[in-house]
Design a protein around this motif. Structure first.
Motif, mmCIF file in Angstrom:
data_model
loop_
_atom_site.group_PDB
_atom_site.id
_atom_site.type_symbol
_atom_site.label_atom_id
_atom_site.label_comp_id
_atom_site.label_asym_id
_atom_site.label_seq_id
_atom_site.Cartn_x
_atom_site.Cartn_y
_atom_site.Cartn_z
ATOM 1 N N LYS A 245 0.840 -1.196 0.000
ATOM 2 C CA LYS A 245 0.000 0.000 0.000
ATOM 3 C C LYS A 245 0.877 1.250 0.000
ATOM 4 O O LYS A 245 1.900 1.298 0.685
ATOM 5 C CB LYS A 245 -0.880 0.042 1.255
ATOM 6 C CG LYS A 245 -1.989 -0.978 1.310
ATOM 7 C CD LYS A 245 -2.759 -0.816 2.616
ATOM 8 C CE LYS A 245 -3.818 -1.901 2.766
ATOM 9 N NZ LYS A 245 -4.495 -1.799 4.084
ATOM 10 N N THR B 81 0.258 5.723 -0.231
ATOM 11 C CA THR B 81 -0.682 6.833 -0.372
ATOM 12 C C THR B 81 -0.188 7.761 -1.474
ATOM 13 O O THR B 81 1.010 7.876 -1.723
ATOM 14 C CB THR B 81 -0.814 7.625 0.935
ATOM 15 O OG1 THR B 81 0.437 8.249 1.249
ATOM 16 C CG2 THR B 81 -1.229 6.710 2.085
ATOM 17 N N ASN C 235 -5.320 9.281 -2.247
ATOM 18 C CA ASN C 235 -5.728 7.937 -2.640
ATOM 19 C C ASN C 235 -4.771 6.939 -2.019
ATOM 20 O O ASN C 235 -3.602 7.260 -1.753
ATOM 21 C CB ASN C 235 -5.705 7.774 -4.164
ATOM 22 C CG ASN C 235 -6.850 8.517 -4.837
ATOM 23 O OD1 ASN C 235 -7.964 8.526 -4.322
ATOM 24 N ND2 ASN C 235 -6.579 9.137 -5.979
ATOM 25 N N VAL C 236 -5.273 5.743 -1.753
ATOM 26 C CA VAL C 236 -4.428 4.638 -1.302
ATOM 27 C C VAL C 236 -4.397 3.627 -2.432
ATOM 28 O O VAL C 236 -5.440 3.143 -2.873
ATOM 29 C CB VAL C 236 -4.968 4.003 -0.006
ATOM 30 C CG1 VAL C 236 -4.056 2.853 0.433
ATOM 31 C CG2 VAL C 236 -5.069 5.050 1.099
ATOM 32 N N ILE C 237 -3.199 3.336 -2.927
ATOM 33 C CA ILE C 237 -3.066 2.462 -4.082
ATOM 34 C C ILE C 237 -2.258 1.220 -3.732
ATOM 35 O O ILE C 237 -1.559 1.173 -2.721
ATOM 36 C CB ILE C 237 -2.394 3.207 -5.265
ATOM 37 C CG1 ILE C 237 -0.938 3.566 -4.915
ATOM 38 C CG2 ILE C 237 -3.186 4.461 -5.643
ATOM 39 C CD1 ILE C 237 -0.116 4.043 -6.098
ATOM 40 N N GLU C 238 -2.375 0.206 -4.590
ATOM 41 C CA GLU C 238 -1.521 -0.970 -4.513
ATOM 42 C C GLU C 238 -0.423 -0.817 -5.557
ATOM 43 O O GLU C 238 -0.700 -0.507 -6.719
ATOM 44 C CB GLU C 238 -2.336 -2.237 -4.785
ATOM 45 C CG GLU C 238 -3.369 -2.556 -3.707
ATOM 46 C CD GLU C 238 -2.743 -3.093 -2.430
ATOM 47 O OE1 GLU C 238 -1.633 -3.660 -2.515
ATOM 48 O OE2 GLU C 238 -3.353 -2.936 -1.364
ATOM 49 N N THR C 239 0.809 -1.008 -5.152
ATOM 50 C CA THR C 239 1.931 -0.863 -6.071
ATOM 51 C C THR C 239 2.990 -1.915 -5.750
ATOM 52 O O THR C 239 2.933 -2.570 -4.693
ATOM 53 C CB THR C 239 2.522 0.564 -5.994
ATOM 54 O OG1 THR C 239 3.493 0.733 -7.021
ATOM 55 C CG2 THR C 239 3.147 0.826 -4.630
ATOM 56 N N THR D 285 3.739 10.759 -2.803
ATOM 57 C CA THR D 285 3.633 10.227 -1.452
ATOM 58 C C THR D 285 4.368 11.190 -0.532
ATOM 59 O O THR D 285 5.552 11.447 -0.739
ATOM 60 C CB THR D 285 4.262 8.829 -1.355
ATOM 61 O OG1 THR D 285 3.586 7.942 -2.239
ATOM 62 C CG2 THR D 285 4.193 8.293 0.072
ATOM 63 N N GLN E 89 3.840 5.165 3.238
ATOM 64 C CA GLN E 89 3.683 3.961 2.437
ATOM 65 C C GLN E 89 4.270 2.801 3.237
ATOM 66 O O GLN E 89 5.013 3.010 4.193
ATOM 67 C CB GLN E 89 4.370 4.111 1.087
ATOM 68 C CG GLN E 89 5.818 4.560 1.154
ATOM 69 C CD GLN E 89 6.383 4.856 -0.216
ATOM 70 O OE1 GLN E 89 6.093 4.177 -1.201
ATOM 71 N NE2 GLN E 89 7.212 5.891 -0.303
ATOM 72 N N GLN E 90 3.923 1.586 2.825
ATOM 73 C CA GLN E 90 4.374 0.440 3.618
ATOM 74 C C GLN E 90 5.886 0.208 3.506
ATOM 75 O O GLN E 90 6.531 -0.161 4.487
ATOM 76 C CB GLN E 90 3.619 -0.816 3.187
ATOM 77 C CG GLN E 90 2.178 -0.840 3.676
ATOM 78 C CD GLN E 90 1.505 -2.170 3.379
ATOM 79 O OE1 GLN E 90 1.476 -2.618 2.241
ATOM 80 N NE2 GLN E 90 0.952 -2.788 4.408
ATOM 81 N N SER F 295 -4.647 3.353 5.578
ATOM 82 C CA SER F 295 -5.809 3.324 4.689
ATOM 83 C C SER F 295 -6.804 4.441 4.971
ATOM 84 O O SER F 295 -7.671 4.729 4.145
ATOM 85 C CB SER F 295 -6.518 1.965 4.800
ATOM 86 O OG SER F 295 -6.880 1.707 6.150
ATOM 87 N N CYS G 56 1.702 2.478 9.223
ATOM 88 C CA CYS G 56 1.925 2.258 7.790
ATOM 89 C C CYS G 56 1.838 0.795 7.370
ATOM 90 O O CYS G 56 1.987 0.484 6.187
ATOM 91 C CB CYS G 56 3.273 2.838 7.381
ATOM 92 S SG CYS G 56 3.299 4.650 7.447
#
Length: 338
Positions: free
Chosen positions: A2, A4, A13-17, A57, A118-119, A314, A336
């Motif tokens: 995840k 941001t 927005n929170v996205i998957e990357t 981010t 971000q993670q 999130s 995070c």
């Protein structure tokens, strides 16, 4: 993973990357916590649109654990607890006189390049400071703002038994007050927000509301007429600028902590009359980070009381919206990994 993304217009927005491998001189950090600071809120409000390139981010107050290291990195290893000093000074010039933290081409990581909300986060290894294995990563997320306070107090040359007045009792103001008190100084905080007044009192500080009590007279009474040895202007408003030269005593030092984006009126006559000093203070240096890490490690000051909320990554949009609705909170941390 995840991550941001701030898109502009008060929108996250929170996205998957994909998790990326670190470059040869970088490390990849599994970010534990990222604090929300005033600069992040300014970005959210569009006050830095000319500087920030969307989408980005943001975030720079953080703590975490190294997850991977680049081929050239030998000082750190996987599993090390670390914080990032988010200053990219690779553009330093001889004309900067060796003050890399304020060099002409300084880039601030999390504003000018991707940040910590971000993670996983890849950063240059030269920005890292290692923590002890026993360090609480929640408290470690306060090291960056604490370093601002340490820098401010160091530049003020505040001494044991001197009197310091902190104008503004927000997160940085309280950290400045805590560091100042830790030097053995007497500290007075001036703040108008009742929630922050209550928090400062809970922390054991002498706090007054200048809209209810005459601050100048109060400082005179507390110092037997000597007034303040050091004044920290943290509020960033004109009334604070008006009073700072009044409450500073002979040869007093005024530290400009707040950022003033426009020219303001200041009583320059008082600088002549009392031989005052005005000290600019911007971010921090390596030694300030090391001092902050020691303060957090010693855990003798009530830093945990400054953390008013912890929310999952999130919920970043909701967090910033709630800051606008209730701006009197202190330090909000983003978890995070959630």
């Amino acid at each position: 993973m995840k991550a941001t993304r701030y898109e502009g217009n008060k929108t996250f927005n929170v996205i998957e990357t994909e998790v990326e491998a670190p470059a040869k001189d970088d490390v990849r950090i599994k970010v534990a916590y990222s604090g929300v600071c005033g600069t992040d809120v300014h970005i959210y409000h569009g006050m830095m649109d000319k500087r920030v390139n969307f989408p980005i981010t943001i975030g720079h107050e953080m703590s975490g654990t190294i997850d991977a290291v680049g081929d050239n990195v030998t000082t750190y290893k996987v599993g090390d607890k670390v914080v990032v000093r988010p200053l990219d000074d690779r553009g330093v010039k001889p004309s900067d006189k060796g003050f890399n933290h304020i060099c002409e081409d300084l880039k601030f990581i999390g504003i000018d390049s991707p940040g910590s909300m971000q993670q996983y986060w890849n950063v240059p290894a030269f920005t890292l400071h290692k923590l002890k294995t026993t360090t609480d990563l929640k408290l470690a997320a306060l090291i960056e703002p604490l370093s601002v306070a340490v820098h401010d107090v160091r530049l003020s040359q505040l001494k044991h038994k001197e009197t310091a007045v902190v104008l503004g009792g927000g997160p940085i103001g309280l950290l400045v007050a805590m560091v100042a008190k830790n030097t053995g100084a007497t500290v007075i905080i001036s703040e108008i927000n009742p929630v922050r007044i209550s928090k400062a009192q809970d922390l054991g500080f002498d706090v007054i509301n200048p809209t209810h009590t005459d601050l100048i007279q109060y400082v005179k009474e507390k110092t037997e007429g000597r007034l303040a040895d050091v004044v920290f202007e943290v509020a960033g408003v004109q009334p604070a600028l008006d009073v700072m030269t009044e409450i500073a005593g002979i040869r007093g030092r005024i530290v400009m902590v707040a950022i003033h984006g426009e020219k303001k009126n200041i009583d320059l006559f008082k600088f002549f009359w009392k031989e005052l000093k005005l000290i600019g203070a911007r971010v921090y240096e390596k030694e300030d980070y090391e001092k902050s890490i020691q303060l957090i490690t010693d855990n003798q000051l009530p830093f945990e009381q400054l953390i008013t909320d912890i929310q999952p990554l999130s919920k970043i949009q909701e967090v910033f919206e709630n800051i606008d609705k209730k701006p009197d909170g202190l330090k909000i941390l983003m978890d995070c990994q959630l």
